[in-house]
Design an enzyme around this catalytic site. Sequence first.
Site, mmCIF file in Angstrom:
data_model
loop_
_atom_site.group_PDB
_atom_site.id
_atom_site.type_symbol
_atom_site.label_atom_id
_atom_site.label_comp_id
_atom_site.label_asym_id
_atom_site.label_seq_id
_atom_site.Cartn_x
_atom_site.Cartn_y
_atom_site.Cartn_z
ATOM 1 N N CYS A 48 0.836 -1.199 0.000
ATOM 2 C CA CYS A 48 0.000 0.000 0.000
ATOM 3 C C CYS A 48 0.880 1.262 0.000
ATOM 4 O O CYS A 48 1.544 1.527 -0.983
ATOM 5 C CB CYS A 48 -0.968 -0.045 1.185
ATOM 6 S SG CYS A 48 -2.336 1.117 1.048
ATOM 7 N N HIS A 89 -3.503 -5.615 0.946
ATOM 8 C CA HIS A 89 -2.836 -5.872 2.230
ATOM 9 C C HIS A 89 -2.803 -7.368 2.569
ATOM 10 O O HIS A 89 -3.684 -7.847 3.287
ATOM 11 C CB HIS A 89 -3.578 -5.134 3.346
ATOM 12 C CG HIS A 89 -3.366 -3.666 3.358
ATOM 13 N ND1 HIS A 89 -2.383 -3.062 4.112
ATOM 14 C CD2 HIS A 89 -4.008 -2.664 2.715
ATOM 15 C CE1 HIS A 89 -2.436 -1.742 3.935
ATOM 16 N NE2 HIS A 89 -3.416 -1.480 3.093
ATOM 17 N N GLU A 132 -1.002 -8.804 4.697
ATOM 18 C CA GLU A 132 -0.822 -9.001 6.145
ATOM 19 C C GLU A 132 -2.144 -8.912 6.902
ATOM 20 O O GLU A 132 -2.207 -9.225 8.079
ATOM 21 C CB GLU A 132 0.204 -7.987 6.683
ATOM 22 C CG GLU A 132 -0.323 -6.595 7.010
ATOM 23 C CD GLU A 132 -0.604 -5.712 5.791
ATOM 24 O OE1 GLU A 132 -0.672 -6.234 4.673
ATOM 25 O OE2 GLU A 132 -0.788 -4.496 5.995
#
Lengths: 223, 82
Positions: free
Chosen positions: A86, A194, A196
């Site tokens: 990002c 994302h 994660e």
Amino acid sequence: MTRVGVIVFPGSNCEYDALGAMAQLGVESELIFHSATTLGDVDAVILPGGFAHGDYLRPGALARFSPVMAAVSAFAAEGGAVLGICNGFQILTEAGLLPGALQKNRGLTFLCQSTTLVVASTHSVLTRAARVGQELVIPINHFSGAYTCDDATYDSLVAHDQIVLRYKDNPNGSRDDIAGVASEAGNVVGLMPHPERAMSTLLGSADGRVLLEGFVGLGASAR
Amino acid sequence: MNYSVIVEVTLRPGIADPEGATIERALPALGFSGVRAVRAGKLFRFDIEALDAESALASAQSLSDRLLSNPVIEDAAVRLEE
């Protein structure tokens, strides 16, 4: 044992998500402040999401001049694995470590939603454990995520197999549905979604694992 | 000498401009018809110490290319303030 450094800029806000994801994979990780001039003893580096330096001027425009970026550039030049997520992706493009740029989303809306990605290439440290055509459900959370580049850059990306992830349903106006690109050597990767935040089916998706496992060298083809 | 510089940062031709397009679409609702090709950009103004106007503009162009604009998608035009 892989050790991952997570860079913290003033305004980063996903650094603990990144540390948490590494912990879930059983990988040691540490925060590295943006004022550091060396990366220390790490095997891979993550630039996390957020609003580094307030995103003033342009996302990533000021962060690229943080002291730590010289060390990140040197690390990347030596073949070190670098992942920008990002805002981290925006910083890597501003720093010239990845081609192209991220523009305001088509429609000028901040997008916070789940997206389906399609793996376009396994020629990168992020996608080496996945397979081409694999679909991954990963959330996005951005205002400036429309990937843009000129025709010559695009042709070069295609020729060198640097487009690693595409959106199945393009949410933001990115050229050719591009969600993530890699450097020519494949060791530097950036993506707007994302991974994660996609580490557990209980929280919506665990599809980020195959990407981050590959990144830290736990993936099938990296073993 | 002190020079006042204006820098205009605009998206390069051919680069999509969702901001300009949104402004253009809003204008008819306000009664402004016939407005076309709206492009949004940024304007910076600052003072710079330099020996002469030429070197002031050269410094301004350099810092504009390095920081104020992203050359991948934007152009930076510098001029002295009238």
